[in-house]
Design an enzyme around this catalytic site. Structure first.
Site, PDB file in Angstrom:
ATOM      1  CB  ALA A   1      -1.001   0.148   1.626  1.00 48.27           C
TER       2      ALA A   1
ATOM      3  CG  HIS B   1       2.796   5.827   2.133  1.00 48.53           C
ATOM      4  ND1 HIS B   1       3.868   6.321   2.431  1.00 48.53           N
ATOM      5  CD2 HIS B   1       1.947   5.252   3.465  1.00 48.53           C
ATOM      6  CE1 HIS B   1       4.475   5.828   3.751  1.00 48.53           C
ATOM      7  NE2 HIS B   1       3.564   5.089   4.040  1.00 48.53           N
TER       8      HIS B   1
ATOM      9  N   GLY C   1       5.999   8.170   1.721  1.00 55.49           N
ATOM     10  CA  GLY C   1       7.183   7.718   2.484  1.00 55.49           C
ATOM     11  C   GLY C   1       7.966   6.383   2.082  1.00 55.49           C
ATOM     12  CG  HIS C   2       6.044   2.699   1.961  1.00 51.18           C
ATOM     13  ND1 HIS C   2       4.695   2.675   1.366  1.00 51.18           N
ATOM     14  CD2 HIS C   2       6.559   1.844   2.929  1.00 51.18           C
ATOM     15  CE1 HIS C   2       4.231   1.949   2.518  1.00 51.18           C
ATOM     16  NE2 HIS C   2       5.291   1.806   3.719  1.00 51.18           N
TER      17      HIS C   2
ATOM     18  CD  GLN D   1       3.919  -6.021  11.250  1.00 58.87           C
ATOM     19  OE1 GLN D   1       4.669  -6.954  10.535  1.00 58.87           O
ATOM     20  NE2 GLN D   1       4.149  -5.058  10.525  1.00 58.87           N
TER      21      GLN D   1
ATOM     22  CE  LYS E   1       4.300   6.739   9.982  1.00 60.33           C
ATOM     23  NZ  LYS E   1       3.754   5.304  10.360  1.00 60.33           N
TER      24      LYS E   1
ATOM     25  CB  SER F   1       0.706   6.391   7.687  1.00 61.66           C
ATOM     26  OG  SER F   1      -0.544   5.100   7.903  1.00 61.66           O
TER      27      SER F   1
END
Length: 291
Positions: free
Chosen positions: A32, A34, A36-37, A61, A149, A185
């Site tokens: 997924a 975004h 940030g990745h 997790q 983060k 996120s």
């Protein structure tokens, strides 16, 4: 970009890269993707000859009654983004490949995984460290890249790597933020439009705490109370946690702040918990760029 579903196939290509003395960077994610990745991928590509990007939604997790089944997944889109970024290898294994039937081995950082978010999500970090230990064994990277983060996770991974003598440099990458300050996120996709707008209160809160800190406030009780009062202005959000900690050990700071302190926030909007962090007194960054 080459896409791998099987561990042995990825190992073979990486064996050749290591034989040719090529450095290997690793970015483990649950997909997924975004911005940030992609910032993590960019850091890896910039500093390593080859980059392995892992996409695997790890069920171990997720705690009971959490969002594993509805966690956003779009592998086709993710692969397209990685190809555009210039990633060399995408490792997207199946559940059976990573967790074969009968698996019973776990890796756990006993103390660090039991505090803060780990106290609320029992077993979460054990699932994180176990899948990462396995992935590190498969990829054997020179460097692995993680966003700041997820600050507790970053500290835990560094502890695990040190304790188990993995020859890997763990690189923390500054949080990528949208123009309104919200930290990127995958869980942002689960927010309603109203909650997405309301969620900007999180970054506004740590900026307010930072302002007090820069004006000379050093009492941890005052800073946490002020932060909670600020967050409570937004009625759509429910404060789950506010913590002031030593950024290296995650020890709670009580009384006056003598050295560096990191402020960790967790706020629930509907069924979605969003987290954020800020080291007090440091330069604010947004959209992956320091201001």
């Amino acid at each position: 970009m080459m896409i791998f579903k099987r561990i042995n196939a990825l190992r073979q290509i990486l064996k050749q890269d290591r034989f040719e003395k090529k450095s290997i960077g690793f970015v483990p994610t649950m997909g997924a993707l975004h911005a940030g990745h992609l910032a993590l991928a960019h850091h890896s590509i910039s500093s390593c000859a080859k980059t392995v990007f892992m996409i695997f939604v790890n069920p171990k997790q997720f705690c009971a009654n959490e969002d594993f089944d509805v966690y956003p997944r779009n592998l086709v889109r993710d692969i397209d983004l990685l190809e555009r970024e210039g990633v060399d290898y995408c490792f997207a294994p199946s559940l059976d490949e990573m967790w074969p039937e009968g698996n019973e081995t776990f890796v756990d950082t006993e103390y660090l995984s039991s505090i803060l978010l780990g106290k609320q999500r029992t077993g979460h970090f054990r699932g994180v460290t176990t899948i990462l230990a396995k992935a590190f064994n498969v990829v054997q990277p020179d460097k692995a890249f993680f966003g700041e983060k997820d600050f507790q996770q970053l500290v835990i991974v560094r502890r695990m790597v040190k304790d188990l003598s993995f020859p890997i440099e763990i690189v923390g990458v500054p949080t990528w933020r949208h123009s309104d300050g919200l930290a990127a996120s995958s869980r942002n996709l689960l927010l309603s439009d109203e909650d997405r707008k309301a969620a900007v209160i999180i970054s506004q809160a740590w900026k307010e705490a930072d302002r007090y800190y820069n004006d000379g406030e050093r009492c941890s009780v005052v800073l946490k109370r002020m932060t909670r009062d600020f967050l409570n202005r937004e009625k759509r959000g429910t404060v789950e946690a506010i913590d002031l900690l030593d950024p290296s050990t995650l020890d709670v700071i009580e009384g006056s702040i003598k050295k560096t302190a990191v402020l960790l926030l967790a706020v629930r909007f509907g069924g979605v918990i969003l987290i954020d962090q800020h080291i007090l007194g440091t330069i604010v960054h947004r959209e992956g760029v320091y201001l």
